[in-house]
Every structure is written in structure tokens, then in C-alpha cells.
Design an enzyme around this catalytic site. Structure first.
Site, mmCIF file in Angstrom:
data_model
loop_
_atom_site.group_PDB
_atom_site.id
_atom_site.type_symbol
_atom_site.label_atom_id
_atom_site.label_comp_id
_atom_site.label_asym_id
_atom_site.label_seq_id
_atom_site.Cartn_x
_atom_site.Cartn_y
_atom_site.Cartn_z
ATOM 1 N N HIS A 284 0.835 -1.207 0.000
ATOM 2 C CA HIS A 284 0.000 0.000 0.000
ATOM 3 C C HIS A 284 0.874 1.262 0.000
ATOM 4 O O HIS A 284 1.882 1.317 0.701
ATOM 5 C CB HIS A 284 -0.910 0.005 1.228
ATOM 6 C CG HIS A 284 -2.061 0.953 1.121
ATOM 7 N ND1 HIS A 284 -1.920 2.319 1.222
ATOM 8 C CD2 HIS A 284 -3.383 0.735 0.910
ATOM 9 C CE1 HIS A 284 -3.102 2.897 1.089
ATOM 10 N NE2 HIS A 284 -4.003 1.957 0.895
ATOM 11 N N ASP B 187 -29.993 22.456 30.000
ATOM 12 C CA ASP B 187 -30.120 23.486 31.030
ATOM 13 C C ASP B 187 -29.032 23.328 32.089
ATOM 14 O O ASP B 187 -28.383 24.299 32.487
ATOM 15 C CB ASP B 187 -31.503 23.416 31.677
ATOM 16 C CG ASP B 187 -31.743 24.549 32.654
ATOM 17 O OD1 ASP B 187 -32.178 25.629 32.199
ATOM 18 O OD2 ASP B 187 -31.479 24.368 33.856
#
Length: 541
Positions: free
Chosen positions: A82, A412
Site C-alpha cells: 500500500h 439546562d
């Protein structure tokens, strides 16, 4: 909903299992990171790791893996089929949930800078993170591979984005960047390789060349024959499923196949897939076929059926959908995921958060859920058959609002925590004071936006709740009465949370605008809830 980023680092070692395992361990031991796959290739001498987590966690996970690789991989001895240029050859960051590509670019930049500083190695930015067009593609950066680096790094055009312009024999160089999620999707045909390839050429963006482009943007494609299954496939890569969706590729392939009198016999997803890609397909088929399917599990089942995803092998959502492989939050976080007993216990504990804002969001979420429940208790029953179309229209807004309001329970508390963190910033110098003041003002605006979003979300439900009160299953009268008051109570809580946070904001125009808006929403909630209750009181069996 927590943020989720995928990281797919490619390391130049595919044979030595001890090295492969050591890199895996570095990732799995990083808090917040979940390792999904390790694909080692002996012939390529390369291992591709896939892991996910919140943005800051995946950056740490990639750095931890790179530290191990720097000790155990020597590129001067590396051989493999590769193309490669470094011990950590490439490290892309990919948005999965609640994260934009731009945020993944920030991940790549942070990772690249820290990697270069800590290991003193050259790092290039590619893809969406590239700072120049010549570096957008990986092959361009990797041209000449590892062996070309000594001369390449001396060229001004190839100075790295981070790190030294000098050759590090044991490491080489690394490319990091950001890209969209790639989906490998193959459609099965009872035909020949040539017929499948003809369809692929018509569909893929590249088409047959510059003069004959294909129809589908951000799609690569080729036709091949799958000998072991005795069928052909139109094999595609979806480079951006939000530009061209799974169902679009499938439907267009079916149309092309029909023109060639070829049967389509299902499809195949290779690797993992984001939940949104399947839910988008579900929404398409629900609209196309006028289907009413609410539950996520059933919508996924519909997509598996319509696309034939289980035609070659079983398709297990729990093993193939990324979000299902990753816990939503750690055990210590996530109010919305706690049991009711645990949530109530946290509210009652000696701490400022969760407080009234989270309780207001939870109440509103349950009010919306009751609206959904009453709709479902009306839908599909013979005595209310004439209302089926109406219920199909009314139920989804309640379900969507309930889910949204549930997220505000956490939002919140998180907004309050962020404000407290800003309070703790140093204020010893004029610069520190300015930075702290700006952070406090930003924190207050965030603390205002959460309850305001709550009130706006509830406001969108009043028309649907009024209609449900007029025609819904009257056996659920008390449930709708509770729904009305729960929604009103949510807005009541939101109103006072907005006011208390507006108090210290210095932008007077902003304060006046928000105060007027939230006051209007509170008055509307009182009026609308009263109308719903009056309607229910006067309705007869």
C-alpha cells in the site's frame, strides 16, 4: 444528544501483532473512545483502526495511538504493497452525530499541531482541512511516498503545515484532515458484470468522462461480478450521503435496471453506517408509500426490507449502525438517560444543578409525550377510524417535541455548569478580566437560550393540542388535562429561568427583546392551556 466523531488512523504495521495490539490498547484506554474495528493487512503491512467518541476524546485517542507508534514502528525498515509515507500515514476525522465537517477540521488542526510539537515530525493537512488546493487529495500529498520525503521536504511548495521541514527516518510524515462519512453500498443484479458497469457509468458523478458526466453527485461507482453469490453488483461509494442518499442510489439503480429488463435483488452495505442515513431512507419510503411508522426500530426494519439489505447476509442494526455501538453517554452523565428515581434524587441533592430549568424541561417533555399517547390511543381503533388521517398528522409533532424537550433537561444543567466555569476564570490582568467578562456574557446568553427554546417548542404544540382536545379519545380526557398543565408549567419555569439570567446581561436591547418574547409566550401558554381545559370539560361522550 452527545457529539460523535469517527477517527480512522492508518498505521504502517500490519504484521507484528504485538504492535497492532499496543496501538489498539492506546485507543481503548483513552476515556471516551470506543474502538469499533481493527483491520490488519499483512501484505499491505498496514492496519486501519476505526474508533469514535466526542471530538476532544478522539483527538486524545489518536495522539495516544501515535505516541505508541512512534516507539514501536520504524519506517526505515517498512515494506508493503500500500502507498505510505509515515508510521501514522493518514488520520482523518469524520462527523457522525451532532458535529459538522468544520468542527472535524478543528479536530484535525488540533491533532496535527500537537502531534508535530510533541513528536517533532512533519504533518500535512488534507481534505476539508487543506490550506491549499494542491493538498486536498491524499495521493497528491503522498506522491513519491516515504522514499521521496528527504528531497520533497526541502521544497518550499511542500513545507509541512505543522512540524519541521526535515526528514525523520523512523517516522516519515503524517497527513490528517476531515471528510464526510463514506458509505460503501452495493446493489445486487441478476445480470452480467458489463450490465452492472453500464449502470454504474450512468449513475456515478464521473460518468464516462468530462463530456458524459453521471447523474448522481458525490457518488463513485463500478460494476463487477460476485462469483460466490452468482450475481452482479453495482458497487458504489457515497462520498456524502446528505448530497446523494442511499435510497436515491437504490431507486436510480432500479430505474436503470428496469430499462435493461434486469431484476434488482437487494443490496449490501459494507462496513458501518450512520443512523441518519437509514432514517433518511425510512422517511423517503414512508412518504412515498404513505406509511405511518413512528418507532425507530420499525423504521430501520422498513429500510432493511425496502433496500433488501439482508439479501446476502443477515443485517443486524445493533452491529452495523455506528450509534448503536456507542453508549450515548458515560454512566456519570446524561440526566435524560437516568431512571426517574435517580433524576429526582439528583434534583433533591445539595447542588444547584439540576434545578428548576431541568425540571421545567422534564415536565414539558412529559406533557408532549402525553399528547402523543392520546393520539396513539385514538389512532388505529375502529370506532375512531375516520380520525386516522388526523392522528397521523397530530402525533409526530408531539413525539418530536418530547424528544427535543428531553434533551433540554441536560442542556439546562450544562448551560449552568458552563456559566460557573466562566465565573472561575482568572481576573488578575485587564486581558483576563475582559476574557472573563466575555465568557460570562456568553454563558448567560446560553443560559437564556435553553429555556427560551423550551417555551418556543411548547408554543408550537398548542394548535395540535387544541385539535386533539376536540376530537381525541375522550377516555383519555384526564391525560390531556395533565398534558395541558404540564406544558404550561414548563413555560412557567422557562419564563423565570430566562428572567433570572437576563438580569446580569449588559446588552439592554437584547434584554428587552427577550423579555418581551418570553412574557408573550407565558401569556400564550396560560391562555391556550385554559382553552384546552375548557374544551375538555364541555365535551360530551
Amino acid at each position: 444528544m452527545s457529539q460523535l466523531v469517527e477517527c480512522v488512523p492508518n498505521f504502517s504495521e500490519g504484521k507484528n501483532q504485538e504492535v497492532i495490539d499496543a496501538i489498539s490498547g492506546a485507543i481503548t484506554q483513552t476515556p471516551g473512545c470506543v474502538l469499533l474495528d481493527v483491520d490488519a493487512g499483512p501484505s499491505t503491512n498496514r492496519t486501519v483502526y476505526t474508533f469514535v467518541g466526542p471530538p476532544e476524546c478522539v483527538v486524545e485517542g489518536a495522539l495516544n495511538a501515535a505516541r505508541v507508534a512512534s516507539r514501536l514502528i520504524d519506517m526505515s525498515r517498512h515494506q508493503g504493497e500500500h502507498p505510505r509515507m509515515g508510521a501514522l500515514d493518514v488520520c482523518p476525522f469524520i462527523p457522525v452525530r451532532g458535529v459538522s465537517v468544520d468542527e472535524c477540521v478543528l479536530c484535525a488542526q488540533a491533532f496535527g499541531q500537537r502531534l508535530a510539537e510533541e513528536l517533532d515530525v512533519p504533518v500535512y493537512l488534507y481534505g476539508e482541512a487543506a490550506r491549499m488546493d494542491s493538498r486536498r487529495t491524499l495521493p497528491a500529498i503522498r506522491a513519491g511516498e516515504y522514499e521521496a520525503l528527504p528531497k520533497k521536504l526541502q521544497q518550499a511548495d511542500w513545507a509541512p503545515d505543522f512540524g519541521p521541514s526535515s526528514f525523520v527516518p523512523s517516522w516519515g510524515a503524517t497527513a490528517t484532515g476531515a471528510r464526510k462519512f463514506l458509505i460503501a453500498f452495493n446493489i445486487n443484479l441478476l445480470g452480467t458484470k458489463e450490465q452492472a458497469h453500464r449502470i454504474a457509468l450512468n449513475l456515478r458523478e464521473q460518468g464516462r468522462g468530462k463530456d458524459q458526466p453521471g447523474r448522481l453527485k458525490k457518488v463513485q461507482g463500478i460494476g463487477w461480478y460476485l462469483d460466490e453469490k452468482n450475481l452482479a453488483q453495482v458497487s458504489t461509494n457515497l462520498l456524502d450521503f446528505e448530497v446523494t442518499a442511499l435510497h436515491t442510489v437504490y431507486e436510480e439503480t432500479c430505474r436503470e435496471a428496469q430499462e435493461l429488463s434486469l431484476p434488482v435483488v437487494g443490496s449490501q452495505l459494507v462496513g458501518l453506517v450512520p443512523l441518519k442515513a437509514l432514517l433518511d431512507a425510512a422517511a423517503f419510503y414512508c412518504e412515498k408509500e404513505n406509511l405511518f411508522i413512528l418507532e425507530e426500530e420499525q423504521r430501520i426494519r422498513l429500510v432493511v426490507s425496502r433496500l433488501g439489505l439482508d439479501s446476502l447476509c443477515p443485517f443486524s442494526p445493533k452491529e452495523r449502525i455506528i450509534e448503536y455501538l456507542v453508549p450515548e453517554r458515560g454512566p456519570e452523565r446524561g440526566l435524560g438517560s437516568k431512571s426517574l428515581r435517580a433524576f429526582v434524587g439528583e434534583v433533591g441533592a445539595r447542588s444547584a444543578a439540576p434545578g428548576g430549568g431541568s425540571v421545567a424541561a422534564a415536565a414539558a417533555a412529559m406533557g408532549a409525550a402525553l399528547g402523543s399517547m392520546v393520539g396513539l390511543m385514538t389512532y388505529g381503533r375502529r370506532q375512531f377510524q375516520s380520525l386516522d388521517t388526523t392522528m397521523r398528522r397530530l402525533i409526530p409533532p408531539f413525539r418530536e417535541a418530547s424528544a427535543k424537550l428531553t434533551t433540554l433537561v441536560d442542556a439546562d444543567a450544562e448551560a449552568f455548569t458552563a456559566y460557573l466555569e466562566a465565573m472561575r476564570l482568572p481576573k488578575n490582568t485587564p486581558e483576563e478580566k475582559d476574557r472573563r467578562t466575555a465568557a460570562l456574557q456568553e454563558g448567560l446568553r446560553r443560559a437564556v437560550s435553553v429555556p427560551l427554546t423550551l417555551a418556543e417548542t411548547v408554543a408550537s404544540l398548542w394548535p395540535a393540542l387544541q385539535e386533539l382536545a376536540r376530537c381525541g379519545n375522550l377516555a383519555c380526557r384526564s391525560d390531556l388535562q395533565v398534558a395541558a398543565k404540564a406544558l404550561e408549567m414548563g413555560v412557567f419555569g422557562a419564563y423565570f429561568n430566562v428572567l433570572i439570567n437576563l438580569r446580569d446581561i449588559t446588552d439592554e436591547a437584547f434584554k428587552d427583546q427577550i423579555h418581551h418574547r418570553v412574557s408573550s409566550l407565558l401569556q400564550e401558554a396560560k391562555t391556550q392551556a385554559a382553552l384546552v381545559l375548557d374544551c375538555l370539560e364541555t365535551r360530551q361522550e
